[in-house]
Every structure is written in structure tokens, then in C-alpha cells.
Scaffold this motif. Structure first.
Motif, PDB file in Angstrom:
ATOM      1  N   UNK A   1      17.348  14.615   0.558  1.00 32.51           N
ATOM      2  CA  UNK A   1      16.497  13.451   0.320  1.00 32.51           C
ATOM      3  C   UNK A   1      15.011  13.787   0.341  1.00 32.51           C
ATOM      4  N   UNK A   2      14.655  14.963   0.753  1.00 33.90           N
ATOM      5  CA  UNK A   2      13.237  15.291   0.903  1.00 33.90           C
ATOM      6  C   UNK A   2      12.750  16.339  -0.088  1.00 33.90           C
ATOM      7  N   UNK A   3      13.470  16.580  -1.130  1.00 28.73           N
ATOM      8  CA  UNK A   3      13.042  17.577  -2.108  1.00 28.73           C
ATOM      9  C   UNK A   3      11.922  17.006  -2.969  1.00 28.73           C
ATOM     10  N   UNK A   4      11.081  17.846  -3.533  1.00 32.16           N
ATOM     11  CA  UNK A   4       9.998  17.353  -4.382  1.00 32.16           C
ATOM     12  C   UNK A   4      10.502  16.793  -5.718  1.00 32.16           C
ATOM     13  N   UNK A   5      11.788  16.901  -5.984  1.00 29.80           N
ATOM     14  CA  UNK A   5      12.336  16.370  -7.222  1.00 29.80           C
ATOM     15  C   UNK A   5      12.404  14.848  -7.209  1.00 29.80           C
ATOM     16  N   UNK A   6      12.374  14.255  -6.041  1.00 35.62           N
ATOM     17  CA  UNK A   6      12.442  12.800  -5.915  1.00 35.62           C
ATOM     18  C   UNK A   6      11.038  12.246  -5.698  1.00 35.62           C
ATOM     19  N   UNK A   7      10.721  11.209  -6.443  1.00 40.44           N
ATOM     20  CA  UNK A   7       9.425  10.561  -6.255  1.00 40.44           C
ATOM     21  C   UNK A   7       9.538   9.534  -5.140  1.00 40.44           C
ATOM     22  N   UNK A   8       8.445   9.329  -4.471  1.00 43.20           N
ATOM     23  CA  UNK A   8       8.416   8.303  -3.433  1.00 43.20           C
ATOM     24  C   UNK A   8       8.457   6.935  -4.102  1.00 43.20           C
ATOM     25  N   UNK A   9       9.178   5.992  -3.522  1.00 42.92           N
ATOM     26  CA  UNK A   9       9.228   4.649  -4.103  1.00 42.92           C
ATOM     27  C   UNK A   9       7.891   3.934  -3.947  1.00 42.92           C
ATOM     28  N   UNK A  10       7.670   2.947  -4.795  1.00 41.90           N
ATOM     29  CA  UNK A  10       6.463   2.133  -4.700  1.00 41.90           C
ATOM     30  C   UNK A  10       6.454   1.389  -3.361  1.00 41.90           C
ATOM     31  N   UNK A  11       5.286   1.201  -2.820  1.00 44.42           N
ATOM     32  CA  UNK A  11       5.156   0.450  -1.578  1.00 44.42           C
ATOM     33  C   UNK A  11       5.459  -1.022  -1.844  1.00 44.42           C
ATOM     34  N   UNK A  12       6.158  -1.645  -0.930  1.00 45.84           N
ATOM     35  CA  UNK A  12       6.477  -3.056  -1.065  1.00 45.84           C
ATOM     36  C   UNK A  12       5.327  -3.877  -0.508  1.00 45.84           C
ATOM     37  N   UNK A  13       4.916  -4.865  -1.228  1.00 43.32           N
ATOM     38  CA  UNK A  13       3.886  -5.776  -0.747  1.00 43.32           C
ATOM     39  C   UNK A  13       4.567  -7.060  -0.287  1.00 43.32           C
ATOM     40  N   UNK A  14       4.165  -7.533   0.858  1.00 47.18           N
ATOM     41  CA  UNK A  14       4.723  -8.759   1.409  1.00 47.18           C
ATOM     42  C   UNK A  14       3.566  -9.662   1.828  1.00 47.18           C
ATOM     43  N   UNK A  15       3.892 -10.837   2.250  1.00 49.51           N
ATOM     44  CA  UNK A  15       2.877 -11.747   2.753  1.00 49.51           C
ATOM     45  C   UNK A  15       2.646 -11.415   4.232  1.00 49.51           C
ATOM     46  N   UNK A  16       1.813 -10.409   4.467  1.00 49.83           N
ATOM     47  CA  UNK A  16       1.575  -9.916   5.819  1.00 49.83           C
ATOM     48  C   UNK A  16       0.934 -10.969   6.713  1.00 49.83           C
ATOM     49  N   UNK A  17       0.060 -11.783   6.144  1.00 51.16           N
ATOM     50  CA  UNK A  17      -0.624 -12.799   6.947  1.00 51.16           C
ATOM     51  C   UNK A  17       0.392 -13.792   7.505  1.00 51.16           C
ATOM     52  N   UNK A  18       1.320 -14.226   6.676  1.00 45.29           N
ATOM     53  CA  UNK A  18       2.342 -15.171   7.146  1.00 45.29           C
ATOM     54  C   UNK A  18       3.249 -14.519   8.187  1.00 45.29           C
ATOM     55  N   UNK A  19       3.620 -13.286   7.964  1.00 43.07           N
ATOM     56  CA  UNK A  19       4.501 -12.584   8.900  1.00 43.07           C
ATOM     57  C   UNK A  19       3.851 -12.449  10.270  1.00 43.07           C
ATOM     58  N   UNK A  20       2.604 -12.018  10.303  1.00 40.94           N
ATOM     59  CA  UNK A  20       1.906 -11.841  11.581  1.00 40.94           C
ATOM     60  C   UNK A  20       1.629 -13.193  12.235  1.00 40.94           C
ATOM     61  N   UNK A  21       1.323 -14.210  11.438  1.00 39.10           N
ATOM     62  CA  UNK A  21       1.082 -15.542  11.994  1.00 39.10           C
ATOM     63  C   UNK A  21       2.332 -16.079  12.677  1.00 39.10           C
ATOM     64  N   UNK A  22       3.471 -15.949  12.007  1.00 40.93           N
ATOM     65  CA  UNK A  22       4.722 -16.436  12.592  1.00 40.93           C
ATOM     66  C   UNK A  22       5.054 -15.661  13.864  1.00 40.93           C
ATOM     67  N   UNK A  23       4.882 -14.358  13.840  1.00 44.79           N
ATOM     68  CA  UNK A  23       5.138 -13.564  15.032  1.00 44.79           C
ATOM     69  C   UNK A  23       4.245 -13.950  16.194  1.00 44.79           C
ATOM     70  N   UNK A  24       2.983 -14.202  15.913  1.00 53.43           N
ATOM     71  CA  UNK A  24       2.037 -14.616  16.955  1.00 53.43           C
ATOM     72  C   UNK A  24       2.428 -15.959  17.541  1.00 53.43           C
ATOM     73  N   UNK A  25       2.829 -16.882  16.684  1.00 54.86           N
ATOM     74  CA  UNK A  25       3.255 -18.204  17.155  1.00 54.86           C
ATOM     75  C   UNK A  25       4.500 -18.078  18.025  1.00 54.86           C
ATOM     76  N   UNK A  26       5.430 -17.230  17.640  1.00 54.34           N
ATOM     77  CA  UNK A  26       6.645 -17.041  18.438  1.00 54.34           C
ATOM     78  C   UNK A  26       6.304 -16.472  19.817  1.00 54.34           C
TER      79      UNK A  26
END
Length: 97
Positions: free
Chosen positions: A6-31
Motif C-alpha cells: 500500500x505504500x509504493x510510489x505507484x499509488x497516488x495519494x487520494x484527494x483530501x476530503x473537505x467537510x464542514x469543520x465548523x459544524x463538526x467542532x461546534x457540535x463537539x463543543x456543545x456536547x
């Protein structure tokens, strides 16, 4: 299974996933804060059993969540400014020399 498969240079790294980080952190803080408030009336029981750290851990989680909220909002705004600058230049997003 070998890890090198899985770590050979023949494989490209996948694109980074973008999420709604503000909502995630807000919900976690409220919890975390809600857990602090719910446990607070039972402080005497926690103190008798030596578990008051549970209450303070929840408060620390809420406080760190506020710092995290500041960070993800600043990151979101910086990404938006960078995207706007790229669109104004009409460029490819590559730095100019």
C-alpha cells in the motif's frame, strides 16, 4: 498482508476530503459543555468516589472546543480568501514567480 503493498510510489495519494469543520467542532463543543452541565449537580457524588476529574475533563473539552472553533473558522476564511485570489487572477492556482 504486507504494508509495502500500500505504500509504493505507484499509488497516488487520494484527494483530501473537505467537510464542514465548523459544524463538526461546534457540535463537539456543545456536547462537551452539555456533559459538564449535566454532571455538575452530581459533584458531591463524584467527589465522594474520587471522580471529579470527569467533570473537569468535560469543561476542558468545551474550552478546547472553543479554541478549535476559532481555528477552523480562521482556516475556512483563509481557504476562501485563497480561492477568491486564484479566481481573480484567472490562474491555475500555482504561485507566480
Amino acid at each position: 498482508m504486507r504494508l509495502s503493498k500500500w505504500t509504493t510510489p505507484e499509488r497516488e495519494a487520494p484527494e483530501a476530503l473537505e467537510a464542514n469543520d465548523v459544524a463538526t467542532v461546534t457540535i463537539g463543543t456543545i456536547v462537551w459543555f452539555a456533559l459538564f452541565v449535566v454532571q455538575l449537580p452530581f459533584y458531591g457524588w463524584y467527589a465522594d468516589h474520587g471522580h471529579t476529574w470527569w467533570i473537569w475533563t468535560c469543561l476542558a473539552g468545551a474550552g478546547l472546543g472553543l479554541i478549535g472553533l476559532w481555528y477552523v473558522r480562521a482556516r475556512r476564511d483563509a481557504l476562501r480568501r485563497a480561492a477568491a485570489a486564484v479566481s481573480e487572477e484567472g490562474g491555475t492556482g500555482q504561485p507566480q514567480e
